[in-house]
Design a protein around this motif. Sequence first.
Motif, mmCIF file in Angstrom:
data_model
loop_
_atom_site.group_PDB
_atom_site.id
_atom_site.type_symbol
_atom_site.label_atom_id
_atom_site.label_comp_id
_atom_site.label_asym_id
_atom_site.label_seq_id
_atom_site.Cartn_x
_atom_site.Cartn_y
_atom_site.Cartn_z
ATOM 1 N N GLY A 68 134.012 46.395 28.392
ATOM 2 C CA GLY A 68 134.449 45.188 29.079
ATOM 3 C C GLY A 68 133.435 44.721 30.116
ATOM 4 O O GLY A 68 132.453 45.416 30.404
ATOM 5 N N SER A 69 133.699 43.548 30.680
ATOM 6 C CA SER A 69 132.777 42.978 31.671
ATOM 7 C C SER A 69 132.788 43.784 32.971
ATOM 8 O O SER A 69 131.821 43.780 33.716
ATOM 9 C CB SER A 69 133.177 41.535 31.960
ATOM 10 N N THR A 70 133.898 44.484 33.235
ATOM 11 C CA THR A 70 134.054 45.189 34.503
ATOM 12 C C THR A 70 134.126 46.695 34.333
ATOM 13 O O THR A 70 133.619 47.444 35.158
ATOM 14 C CB THR A 70 135.351 44.700 35.198
ATOM 15 N N ALA A 71 134.770 47.133 33.241
ATOM 16 C CA ALA A 71 134.940 48.577 33.034
ATOM 17 C C ALA A 71 134.769 48.934 31.566
ATOM 18 O O ALA A 71 135.132 48.162 30.678
ATOM 19 C CB ALA A 71 136.335 49.003 33.520
ATOM 20 N N MET A 89 148.105 46.327 36.266
ATOM 21 C CA MET A 89 148.584 47.446 37.107
ATOM 22 C C MET A 89 149.194 46.946 38.412
ATOM 23 O O MET A 89 149.821 47.698 39.146
ATOM 24 C CB MET A 89 147.421 48.392 37.412
ATOM 25 N N ASN A 90 148.961 45.662 38.700
ATOM 26 C CA ASN A 90 149.441 45.066 39.948
ATOM 27 C C ASN A 90 150.882 44.544 39.732
ATOM 28 O O ASN A 90 151.096 43.494 39.130
ATOM 29 C CB ASN A 90 148.475 43.931 40.311
ATOM 30 N N GLY A 138 141.405 40.121 32.040
ATOM 31 C CA GLY A 138 140.262 41.031 32.132
ATOM 32 C C GLY A 138 139.442 40.713 33.368
ATOM 33 O O GLY A 138 139.848 39.924 34.227
ATOM 34 N N GLY A 139 138.291 41.334 33.449
ATOM 35 C CA GLY A 139 137.420 41.109 34.604
ATOM 36 C C GLY A 139 136.946 39.669 34.702
ATOM 37 O O GLY A 139 136.815 39.121 35.788
ATOM 38 N N GLY A 148 140.246 39.031 36.836
ATOM 39 C CA GLY A 148 140.054 40.185 37.715
ATOM 40 C C GLY A 148 138.984 39.915 38.774
ATOM 41 O O GLY A 148 139.084 40.371 39.910
ATOM 42 N N GLU A 205 139.001 40.473 42.862
ATOM 43 C CA GLU A 205 137.990 41.259 43.587
ATOM 44 C C GLU A 205 137.349 40.450 44.702
ATOM 45 O O GLU A 205 137.071 40.972 45.783
ATOM 46 C CB GLU A 205 136.925 41.764 42.613
ATOM 47 N N GLY A 242 145.389 44.684 30.354
ATOM 48 C CA GLY A 242 144.151 44.525 31.127
ATOM 49 C C GLY A 242 144.372 45.134 32.516
ATOM 50 O O GLY A 242 145.519 45.375 32.925
ATOM 51 N N GLY A 243 143.282 45.381 33.237
ATOM 52 C CA GLY A 243 143.356 46.058 34.537
ATOM 53 C C GLY A 243 144.329 45.429 35.534
ATOM 54 O O GLY A 243 145.140 46.136 36.155
ATOM 55 N N PRO A 244 144.319 44.086 35.738
ATOM 56 C CA PRO A 244 145.217 43.489 36.732
ATOM 57 C C PRO A 244 146.704 43.675 36.430
ATOM 58 O O PRO A 244 147.547 43.470 37.307
ATOM 59 C CB PRO A 244 144.809 42.004 36.711
ATOM 60 N N LYS A 259 136.047 51.413 28.787
ATOM 61 C CA LYS A 259 137.206 52.274 28.553
ATOM 62 C C LYS A 259 136.999 53.043 27.251
ATOM 63 O O LYS A 259 136.515 52.465 26.267
ATOM 64 C CB LYS A 259 138.496 51.441 28.416
#
Length: 255
Positions: free
Chosen positions: A10-13, A220-221, A103-104, A132, A136, A216-218, A15
Amino acid sequence: MSVNVGLDLGSTAIKVVLTEGRKILWHGQTPTAPGQESLAQILTRKGLTELGLTSRDVGQVASTGYGRRLVGFAEKAVDEILANAVGLFELSGRTARHIVNIGGQDVKCISLDEQGRVTDIKMNDKCAAGTGRFFELVARLLDTPVSDFTDLSQAATESITLNSTCVVFAESEIVSLMAKGTKKMDIVKALHESVARRVASMFKYSELNEGLWLDGGPAMNKALVTALADELMTEVFVLDKPQYTVAYGAALCLN
Ligand code: ADP
């Protein structure tokens, strides 16, 4: 033992998911940085070692995400929309009909039929607002990690609105709110509502009878999940590890 490897660059992480059949044996992530192929390789080896395995136990490797072509040791490069659809459909117990992946750097809305086939795709990759990266940027402005945004937002006491739809203008708007003494928690809540409005504008309300799945990561919020459910007036489902569905889907595409 034969394990398959799903890599999501991914652009940020980055996995990595190690699977045996449809079962996830291990998952891990590392921030995206130059040398993505070797970062993916190191992470894969870490997973194998933790499982007591070696590279001889690897069956096949699939890569996905925007850096999917950078991995020479992957036998298969899978489109990330397909990987997301396959992975989330399976993990949802084959019930998901609408997916939003934040995503990021982009937001993707994917609709599926009852067999899990992709029937519609909407994508925002032109603008950082709602991605994301936007979270940030606000985290840096507020000097608070994104992982604290849920608690902060839930503690908000005053309702304010972020009007800017562009990240550059939103940044100035937030700086002037801070200068006026607006509390961080109220700014963060407004940020979630603004992202939720943006994502909601990508759907017709009538489409969402079955609710939607956020990954996607966000995802988790939890405060973002609540804001999205309120804005769309529908149920928003989130898996336990929402950032790994795409890597898992890539691995499933090897079966
Ligand atoms: P990509 O696949 O594009 O690299 P990810 O799905 O990995 O993106 O999501 C990355 C984003 O997830 C980051 O930009 C960050 O804002 C967000 N994120 C990561 N961890 C958390 C967390 N604990 N809470 C909220 N957001 C998070």
